[in-house]
Design an enzyme around this catalytic site. Sequence first.
Site, PDB file in Angstrom:
ATOM      1  CE  LYS A 147      -3.218   2.359   7.261  1.00 21.22           C
ATOM      2  NZ  LYS A 147      -4.282   3.180   6.465  1.00 21.22           N
ATOM      3  CB  THR A 189      -6.453   7.801   1.458  1.00 20.85           C
ATOM      4  OG1 THR A 189      -6.407   7.106   2.281  1.00 20.85           O
ATOM      5  CG2 THR A 189      -7.676   8.737   1.410  1.00 20.85           C
ATOM      6  CG  ASP A 214      -2.034   0.993   0.943  1.00 22.22           C
ATOM      7  OD1 ASP A 214      -2.589   1.221   0.102  1.00 22.22           O
ATOM      8  OD2 ASP A 214      -2.498   1.642   2.078  1.00 22.22           O
ATOM      9  CE1 TYR A 254       3.367   7.138  12.496  1.00 21.57           C
ATOM     10  CE2 TYR A 254       1.980   7.142  14.405  1.00 21.57           C
ATOM     11  CZ  TYR A 254       2.897   7.844  13.468  1.00 21.57           C
ATOM     12  OH  TYR A 254       2.963   9.322  13.589  1.00 21.57           O
ATOM     13  CD  GLN A 279      -2.800   4.508  10.592  1.00 20.60           C
ATOM     14  OE1 GLN A 279      -3.800   4.594  10.599  1.00 20.60           O
ATOM     15  NE2 GLN A 279      -1.793   4.731   9.670  1.00 20.60           N
ATOM     16  CD  GLU A 282      -5.927   4.953   4.630  1.00 17.19           C
ATOM     17  OE1 GLU A 282      -5.487   5.617   5.210  1.00 17.19           O
ATOM     18  OE2 GLU A 282      -5.376   3.999   3.854  1.00 17.19           O
ATOM     19  NE  ARG A 323       4.316  15.184  10.319  1.00 15.60           N
ATOM     20  CZ  ARG A 323       3.813  14.323   9.689  1.00 15.60           C
ATOM     21  NH1 ARG A 323       3.471  13.165  10.326  1.00 15.60           N
ATOM     22  NH2 ARG A 323       3.773  14.399   8.279  1.00 15.60           N
ATOM     23  CG  HIS A 351      -4.325  10.869   2.490  1.00 16.22           C
ATOM     24  ND1 HIS A 351      -5.269  10.712   3.251  1.00 16.22           N
ATOM     25  CD2 HIS A 351      -3.628   9.827   2.840  1.00 16.22           C
ATOM     26  CE1 HIS A 351      -5.211   9.722   4.155  1.00 16.22           C
ATOM     27  NE2 HIS A 351      -4.149   9.102   3.942  1.00 16.22           N
ATOM     28  CG  ASP A 391      -5.840   0.050   3.711  1.00 17.96           C
ATOM     29  OD1 ASP A 391      -5.730  -1.112   4.067  1.00 17.96           O
ATOM     30  OD2 ASP A 391      -4.694   0.508   4.055  1.00 17.96           O
TER      31      ASP A 391
END
Length: 405
Positions: A245, A337, A118, A236, A232, A191, A134, A125, A225
């Site tokens: 995912k 996405t 992916d 992650y 996540q 997604e 952030r 996105h 997805d």
Amino acid sequence: MTADPFALTDDLWGLTNLPYAVASAQDWSPQVVSRLGGHVVGIAGLAAADGHRKWARAWSTPSLNAFLEQGPSSWQAARRWLQQLLSDDRRRDFVRPHLRPLDAVELHLAVDVADYVDFYASEHHATNVGKIFRPDGAALTPNWKHLPIGYHGRAGTVVVSGTDIVRPVGQRKTPADAAPQFGPSVRLDIEAEVGFVVGGETELGERVGVDRADEHIFGVGLFNDWSARDLQAWEYVPLGPFLGKSFASSLSAWITPMAALKEARIALPQQDPQPLPYLRGLEGAFGLDLALEVRLNGTLVSQPPYAQMYWGPGQMLAHLTVNGARLRNGDLFASGTVSGPEPQQRGSLLELSWSGSEPIRLEDGTERSFLQDGDEVTITATAPAVGGGRIALGEVSGRILPARD
């Protein structure tokens, strides 16, 4: 009553489309089929009756993989044969016994997925997600415009459109929590993506350049997805997506061959800085003009434009293999996405609700930030057709079931 497929007045599922799927019926075992209007075409039986044994053998199997192995020359020849056969008025009686109404067949996953990657190819996105997670830093990571970022997913949990999705469970931890908690995801997301089906195996160490994309990219299927954003977010760092995912990803039952999308090929948006040579090729990378629509419980919530994607499918394939990773028949890679520059073009609920701070309203008056049990998501798309008009891509849909004990 299903309309006569030979009397089509539009191109959505006409001779310029002819997608592939795997279907079974009362008198058919699972096999490769095509579609004309509201009918499924039993191409294995047609090929056998018309003396095309190689295609008949490949299409008699319960996946596209054997046909993918035959490579682009066979893909193109088979399409020409099928278009000529289905457009020949003199051979309608030959074709009719191999037709079934769409509602008389069951559709299965078209590909035995070998590997699944992916990507994260939409600048809009990636920028939105960066701003959400952030807010005090740069929206894009320093590497984003230099290479197509991706991760290796779980091929065994790619499911066919229409499969119910069980809400995943796992660990989650918000900044306010002293310790992680375990339980069902409370920030379950979609997604809206485009998946690319690959054929033609390569050797370990071999690289597939941008200009060789057509030798290996067989076709396109819409892709969802599903993403557990709370799982996540906790897991992650530092290795990327995992349980958030891998519980399920949905692929359209119908795979549209790249040959049907010739008129949809467009130039990519300007890439600045200029990518390294292996991502440029001699002929240049291409994008696709696909118009997606996302519906949640019947309400149109987004219209993501695939034409806005920063990285093209040929570039993704080139980057996937530049280190010598081999391709296998049935490999699948997805775009990430699809989002556009406007709020109504965002391809995930994370973006549409801006991480829950701006819930979206549905036609029944309810609001959503993330998915609730019982929610059903359907993604559809159209593309310019060869010769004018438009063709449809097969939809991808799924309904959320409660987490299991």
